[in-house]
Design a protein around this motif. Structure first.
Motif: not given
Length: 562
Positions: A274-275, A271, A268
């Motif tokens: 993004q985090w 994701i 991922d």
């Protein structure tokens, strides 16, 4: 078989001896050494690999690891450099860290520092019996104890370098990790002026007048103003997050993160970006904090706020909570995912933090809570930057922090939210008065200008609304609508919810006889300035727009509606 991940392990030797997960940062050793700077201070956010890199430096240069070069560095980038190989294990090294110096007062801070110095000296206890060390210096070494006076403490590392040079015939390397931790604690604890005097003498003795110093490397989070701490250290090279030097030596690059994810079978990548992405060092974007990535790998892809929750974030919370109305208004933009243009400085003047927005943004940027998309240099050390919250992890941290400002109040902040959604004015009034009573002082800077203190609280309250109602409303403040700028507007995301306009107004005894008059004045302003125009233009019927006037006199609040 994947390598074991030793979360929190900062001992380079232990990591290499046990073949734990490690991303090769050894090029930093050669870059720093060949840069030939006498004293270097490198600033990076916390949990960014500073301590591990310092441990790596000790393992490479220290005589304690002589002959272990192939074992510790074989297969790593620095070991491909024959010139650097010849330097491994050839210098006396003094390695200390101020990371544990966290105390509420000056006395306890000095106890911690003196204990660290005494432990550093104890590692070289053999110098006490060395015939190569002068008797005078051996007597001075015996005075290094936890109960030593401040003058002796300030000169400890200078003395150790002198004794090591006499014993080995070589000047020493000093590694000082987390140099600024005591100063952050001193500012938060209110004893900055006391500690800064000692630190100035310590730095002067250790790095300026130390004739037996080969080189020195310091790490920290913030560049403390040179004139207040590093006075007269003209040879000091300071590397901040704005600098190009060593840009990828701390933190993980995106390529390093994605390769590690492949090793552990995690896919991922978008994701994770993004985090945990978002840090910018020099011109290098897409730098990830190592602490979050290591924990993410260790927990097999579990997304959590690892870095943002790895400390109490107390100073950040204190600065935002007690910050000016202007600071809170600008922070509202960031909290809602926007960006702002702001002036920042490379150095932090702690005495300015309570009164300067520039100082606060500079601290948040240096600490990693904010990142910059662009930077234009105004002059050396001053920039105009486009700032935003670093990533999703950091945004969640800020939301939780703001929410905690009110959660422990006996006024029941949740009760106010429920009453607001239910249009229960009496309950709203009861709750907000209770919240103000128990949290008002937290928004007080204690400064001379007390006129803004009530507004600091109420604009902090708006931030709380933004956090708690973000799923149901788009919340904005101080925006143009109609013929003026409203205080707060809640635009519903769902057709079943009503819109809300709130106008705050402070009681003025020269213009009004009572809080009731102030409430009417606030409501009249909403109507006269046609603040509802922006909502009506978006198709929200006027009967679905609730309007509230909040009149306040210190901690006392009266609410009316129309």
């Amino acid at each position: 078989m994947t390598r074991a991940i030793a979360v929190g392990e900062q001992d380079f030797v232990k990591i290499r001896e046990n073949n734990y997960f490690y991303i090769d940062k050894t090029r930093f050793i050669a870059d720093w050494w060949k840069g030939a700077d006498n004293t270097t201070a490198i600033m990076r956010p916390r949990r960014f690999g500073k301590t591990l890199n310092m441990s790596m430096m000790e393992a490479f240069f220290s005589l304690d690891y002589q002959g272990m070069g192939e074992e510790l560095f074989g297969g790593l980038e620095v070991w491909q450099d024959e010139d650097m190989r010849r330097l491994q294990g050839t210098y006396p090294v003094i390695f200390i860290s101020f990371a544990v110096v966290k105390a509420d007062n000056y006395g306890e801070t000095m106890q911690w520092i003196k204990r660290i110095f005494a432990e550093a000296a104890a590692k070289f206890e053999f110098l006490l019996s060395s015939e190569k060390v002068s008797e005078y210096n051996r007597q001075a070494l015996r005075r290094i104890q936890e109960g030593m006076d401040n003058v002796t403490a300030a000169g400890v590392l200078n003395l150790l370098c002198t004794c090591l040079q006499q014993h080995y015939g070589k000047k020493a390397i000093i590694l000082l990790d987390e140099y600024d931790t005591p100063m952050h604690e001193a500012f938060a604890g209110g004893y900055w002026s006391e500690l800064s005097g000692f630190m100035r003498h310590f730095f002067n003795a250790t790095f300026k007048t130390n004739r037996n110093l080969e080189r020195a490397l310091m790490t920290g989070i913030t560049r403390v103003a040179k004139e207040s701490i590093f006075s007269d250290l003209n040879h000091l090279v300071i590397v901040t997050v704005q600098s190009e030097d060593y840009a990828d030596a701390f933190g993980f690059t995106e390529q390093e993160v994605f390769v590690a994810m492949d090793e552990y079978g995690l896919a991922d990548k978008d994701i994770v970006k993004q985090w945990y992405d978002g840090f910018t060092i020099g011109r290098h974007h897409d730098i990830y904090n190592p602490w979050s990535i290591i924990n993410y790998l260790d927990r097999k892809g579990r997304l959590e706020c690892y870095w943002a929750n790895s400390s109490g974030n107390g100073l950040v919370s204190q600065l935002l909570q007690s910050g000016s109305v202007e600071l809170k208004t600008q922070f509202e933009v960031l909290l809602q995912g926007g960006s702002l243009e702001a002036e920042v400085e490379d150095q932090i003047v702690f005495g300015d933090l309570n009164g300067s927005i520039i100082a606060v943004w500079s601290l948040l940027l240096a600490s990693g809570y904010l990142t910059r998309d662009t930077a234009e240099m105004l002059e050396e050390g001053r920039f105009i930057c486009q700032l935003r919250i670093t990533n999703k992890e950091t945004k969640i941290m800020f939301e939780r922090m703001v929410s905690r400002w009110f959660r422990h109040s006996e006024g029941d902040y949740n009760g106010f939210i429920r009453a607001l959604l239910e249009d229960n004015i009496d309950a709203m009034e009861d709750y907000i008065n209770g919240v103000a009573l128990y949290t008002f002082s937290s928004f007080d800077t204690g400064g001379k200008n007390r006129r803004q203190e009530p507004e600091r609280f109420y604009h902090g309250f708006v931030l709380g609304l933004m956090v708690d109602l973000k799923d149901r409303y788009v919340i904005s403040s101080n925006r143009e609508s109609g013929y003026g700028r409203y205080d707060v507007m809640l635009e519903p995301k769902n057709a079943s919810d009503n819109a809300v306009i709130i106008e705050f107004k402070a009681f003025n005894a020269r213009r009004e006889k009572s809080l009731e008059e102030t409430v009417h004045s606030a409501l009249r302003q909403i109507e006269d300035k046609q603040y509802a125009a922006a909502l009506v233009a978006k198709g929200i019927a006027s009967e679905r727009i609730r309007k509230y006037g909040f009149a306040f006199e210190g901690k006392k609040v009266l609410i009316g509606s129309c």
